[in-house]
Design a protein around this motif. Sequence first.
Motif, mmCIF file in Angstrom:
data_model
loop_
_atom_site.group_PDB
_atom_site.id
_atom_site.type_symbol
_atom_site.label_atom_id
_atom_site.label_comp_id
_atom_site.label_asym_id
_atom_site.label_seq_id
_atom_site.Cartn_x
_atom_site.Cartn_y
_atom_site.Cartn_z
ATOM 1 N N ARG A 206 56.296 13.087 42.388
ATOM 2 C CA ARG A 206 56.331 13.797 42.032
ATOM 3 C C ARG A 206 58.071 14.936 42.782
ATOM 4 O O ARG A 206 58.924 15.218 42.233
ATOM 5 C CB ARG A 206 55.941 15.133 41.082
ATOM 6 C CG ARG A 206 55.081 14.824 40.688
ATOM 7 C CD ARG A 206 53.755 16.516 40.322
ATOM 8 N NE ARG A 206 53.051 15.856 40.096
ATOM 9 C CZ ARG A 206 52.865 15.992 38.601
ATOM 10 N NH1 ARG A 206 54.307 16.593 37.895
ATOM 11 N NH2 ARG A 206 51.529 16.085 37.700
ATOM 12 N N HIS A 207 58.307 13.539 43.592
ATOM 13 C CA HIS A 207 59.688 14.271 44.870
ATOM 14 C C HIS A 207 60.185 13.135 45.535
ATOM 15 O O HIS A 207 60.098 13.488 46.646
ATOM 16 C CB HIS A 207 58.700 15.346 46.049
ATOM 17 C CG HIS A 207 58.195 16.199 45.253
ATOM 18 N ND1 HIS A 207 58.668 17.448 44.730
ATOM 19 C CD2 HIS A 207 56.697 16.828 45.222
ATOM 20 C CE1 HIS A 207 57.550 18.333 44.467
ATOM 21 N NE2 HIS A 207 56.351 17.704 45.027
ATOM 22 N N ASP A 208 60.408 12.505 44.066
ATOM 23 C CA ASP A 208 61.506 10.754 44.829
ATOM 24 C C ASP A 208 60.137 9.955 45.731
ATOM 25 O O ASP A 208 60.452 9.453 46.425
ATOM 26 C CB ASP A 208 62.997 11.391 45.871
ATOM 27 C CG ASP A 208 63.400 10.561 46.175
ATOM 28 O OD1 ASP A 208 63.409 9.012 44.585
ATOM 29 O OD2 ASP A 208 64.507 9.955 47.165
ATOM 30 N N ALA A 209 58.569 10.202 45.638
ATOM 31 C CA ALA A 209 58.431 9.332 46.298
ATOM 32 C C ALA A 209 58.331 9.427 47.721
ATOM 33 O O ALA A 209 57.990 8.693 48.529
ATOM 34 C CB ALA A 209 57.907 7.941 45.711
ATOM 35 N N LYS A 210 58.459 10.781 48.308
ATOM 36 C CA LYS A 210 58.673 11.323 49.483
ATOM 37 C C LYS A 210 57.663 12.301 49.928
ATOM 38 O O LYS A 210 57.889 12.979 49.294
ATOM 39 C CB LYS A 210 59.916 11.428 50.042
ATOM 40 C CG LYS A 210 60.667 9.851 49.959
ATOM 41 C CD LYS A 210 62.082 10.454 50.404
ATOM 42 C CE LYS A 210 63.104 8.634 49.793
ATOM 43 N NZ LYS A 210 64.518 9.345 49.968
ATOM 44 N N THR A 211 56.937 12.550 51.693
ATOM 45 C CA THR A 211 56.465 13.341 51.493
ATOM 46 C C THR A 211 58.160 14.538 52.205
ATOM 47 O O THR A 211 58.551 14.152 52.019
ATOM 48 C CB THR A 211 55.532 13.323 52.863
ATOM 49 O OG1 THR A 211 56.445 12.352 53.797
ATOM 50 C CG2 THR A 211 54.694 12.236 53.024
ATOM 51 N N ALA A 212 57.131 15.457 52.555
ATOM 52 C CA ALA A 212 58.016 16.904 53.061
ATOM 53 C C ALA A 212 59.244 16.612 53.847
ATOM 54 O O ALA A 212 60.276 16.884 53.631
ATOM 55 C CB ALA A 212 57.076 17.946 52.848
#
Length: 339
Positions: free
Chosen positions: A79-85
């Motif tokens: 949901r977030h460009d397939a990246k962690t924060a």
Amino acid sequence: MNHNDQLQIRQNTISQLFSDPVRLLAPMEGLTDPLMRQILTQIAADLGRPYDWSVSEFIRVTQHVLPAHVFYKYVPELRHDAKTACGTPIHLQLLGSEAQLMADNAAYAAELGAPAIDINFGCPAKTVNSHRGGSVLLDEPETMYQIISAVRQAVPDNIPVSAKIRLGYTDTSRMDDIRGAINDSGTDWLTIHARTKTQGYKPPAYWDKIQSFNALDIPVIANGEIWNAEHAQNCMTQAGTKHLMLGRGAVTRPDLIAQVDSNINDTGMMTALAWEDLITHQIKFLEGQAKTEVILVGRYKQWLAMLTKGYGEAKIVWDDMKREKNKAVIISALQASVG
């Protein structure tokens, strides 16, 4: 975009990914879930040596194309460009034995935003192997070839497809056949846990046996029994590759990635993480999301038990808190451990 353009994008992506030694956070079932990935990747980023990417826990493929909510459950980073924060990419791992089902699920995962698909041929769990998944397929190199080839054909040409294996199932007698299956299937890179399924996680890891896979014209990543910087150097030397995947050692010492690469860290940043600096991250873990507080506390205790191998202070907290079920009490004990 035509086929050749997509192929060129993938080749450029792989060249860029492996232009320097890569350091990956391993997929570990029941351990490196989204919350743990968030914590460990943030620590690595704060220490100045972020993970190049992490691989999700495996998503089991059995009878149908999984609905979107299952993919989001295991990889909410989609949901977030397939990246962690902190910006660490997350590659999505699938496990299964039916080539077409694996292909269909991989294609859907790519539609949802997975930047790469990894295929699990390494899981040693009895329940997985008894249902013809994970490392048991190392005894079926032709099936491995069919699965990887089908996935490769199903996902867009610009999406890399990788595989994670062990050296064999009961022994290493099929290594030549496994290597051939990998070579012919279109795998973009290969991660090898340097033990057979039968050897499980018992020391030692046989890093030297990875060496023969370097004949493949793809990057090879070594994994298994890397607990400190010396192990990492020995692994790279014996395996003949500069690329590493860090697993349990990275959970036990969350600063392991920075310790491994301290010789090339010229940022002037701290590369070791003291216990007092780890407290904040442990509290963030305990304040993370879970179905229930009981589950969250159980997951934290799993981590704390592993931290006892890397931190003497963790052993003290563990001895006092191993039967405690109240999250607030555990947080207070953590804060007191540096008081």
